[in-house]
Design an enzyme around this catalytic site. Structure first.
Site, PDB file in Angstrom:
ATOM      1  N   ASP A   7      88.794  78.355 153.755  1.00  0.00           N
ATOM      2  CA  ASP A   7      89.352  77.242 154.514  1.00  0.00           C
ATOM      3  C   ASP A   7      88.182  76.367 154.943  1.00  0.00           C
ATOM      4  OD1 ASP A   7      88.149  78.501 156.711  1.00  0.00           O
ATOM      5  OD2 ASP A   7      89.999  78.678 157.853  1.00  0.00           O
ATOM      6  N   CYS A  64      86.584  82.362 155.815  1.00  0.00           N
ATOM      7  CA  CYS A  64      87.084  81.458 156.844  1.00  0.00           C
ATOM      8  C   CYS A  64      86.070  81.509 157.987  1.00  0.00           C
ATOM      9  CB  CYS A  64      88.509  81.810 157.292  1.00  0.00           C
ATOM     10  SG  CYS A  64      88.702  83.317 158.264  1.00  0.00           S
ATOM     11  N   THR A  66      85.855  83.174 160.874  1.00  0.00           N
ATOM     12  CA  THR A  66      85.482  84.532 161.289  1.00  0.00           C
ATOM     13  C   THR A  66      85.652  85.560 160.181  1.00  0.00           C
ATOM     14  OG1 THR A  66      87.714  85.059 162.049  1.00  0.00           O
ATOM     15  CG2 THR A  66      86.175  84.091 163.679  1.00  0.00           C
ATOM     16  N   HIS A  97      83.932 103.616 148.478  1.00  0.00           N
ATOM     17  CA  HIS A  97      84.962 104.483 149.050  1.00  0.00           C
ATOM     18  C   HIS A  97      86.368 103.912 148.942  1.00  0.00           C
ATOM     19  CE1 HIS A  97      81.841 106.558 151.891  1.00  0.00           C
ATOM     20  NE2 HIS A  97      81.429 106.474 150.638  1.00  0.00           N
ATOM     21  N   HIS A 133      88.457 109.867 147.454  1.00  0.00           N
ATOM     22  CA  HIS A 133      88.633 108.427 147.649  1.00  0.00           C
ATOM     23  C   HIS A 133      89.866 107.924 146.899  1.00  0.00           C
ATOM     24  CE1 HIS A 133      84.986 108.332 149.864  1.00  0.00           C
ATOM     25  NE2 HIS A 133      84.220 108.637 148.823  1.00  0.00           N
TER      26      HIS A 133
END
Length: 142
Positions: A7, A64, A66, A97, A133
């Site tokens: 964004d 974005c 954050t 993992h 995993h």
């Protein structure tokens, strides 16, 4: 091929990541946004994740401000395992993992040099393929 999207809050960092991909000769497709005009991160998360799920692209990178919102939107797409990473250990571990197929970054959180190290680890660390995993990933996919 790598799918990449952001964004407006992640646009500047996306441009740095694109330069890195070009320097390394890694093919990519930019799913937007294409400038710093205000826009909605879920639109770009969906476009990138659909490219990964449809196998048009092997992995995705989303950015974005954050990294939180875009990673939440990405993980709504069936078949996506998006990891928000702001450090190198997490980027390596999520590939080993969790077999994460999309990386989320916060353009206002991570500086350019660190972001490129995270991207490099994410793109080049293989899944461990260990049974424990695989079993855990299967439980996520249910």
């Amino acid at each position: 091929m790598i799918a990449i999207g952001s964004d407006h809050g992640g646009y500047a960092l996306k441009q740095e990541v694109i330069k890195y991909l070009e320097t390394k000769g890694l093919p990519y497709k930019d799913y937007g946004c294409y400038d710093t005009s205000s826009c909605d991160y879920p639109d770009y998360a969906k476009a990138v994740c659909e490219a990964v799920v449809n196998e048009t692209c092997e992995k995705g990178i989303l950015i974005c401000g954050t990294g939180i919102g875009i990673s939440m939107a990405a993980n709504k797409v069936q078949g996506i395992r998006c990891a928000l990473c702001h450090d190198c250990f997490s980027a390596k571990a999520t590939r080993e993992h969790n077999d994460a197929n999309v990386l989320a970054l916060g353009g206002r959180i991570v500086g350019g040099e660190l972001a490129l190290m995270i991207v490099d680890l994410f793109l080049h660390t293989p899944f461990s393929d260990e049974d424990r995993h695989k079993r855990r990933i299967e439980k996520i996919e249910l």
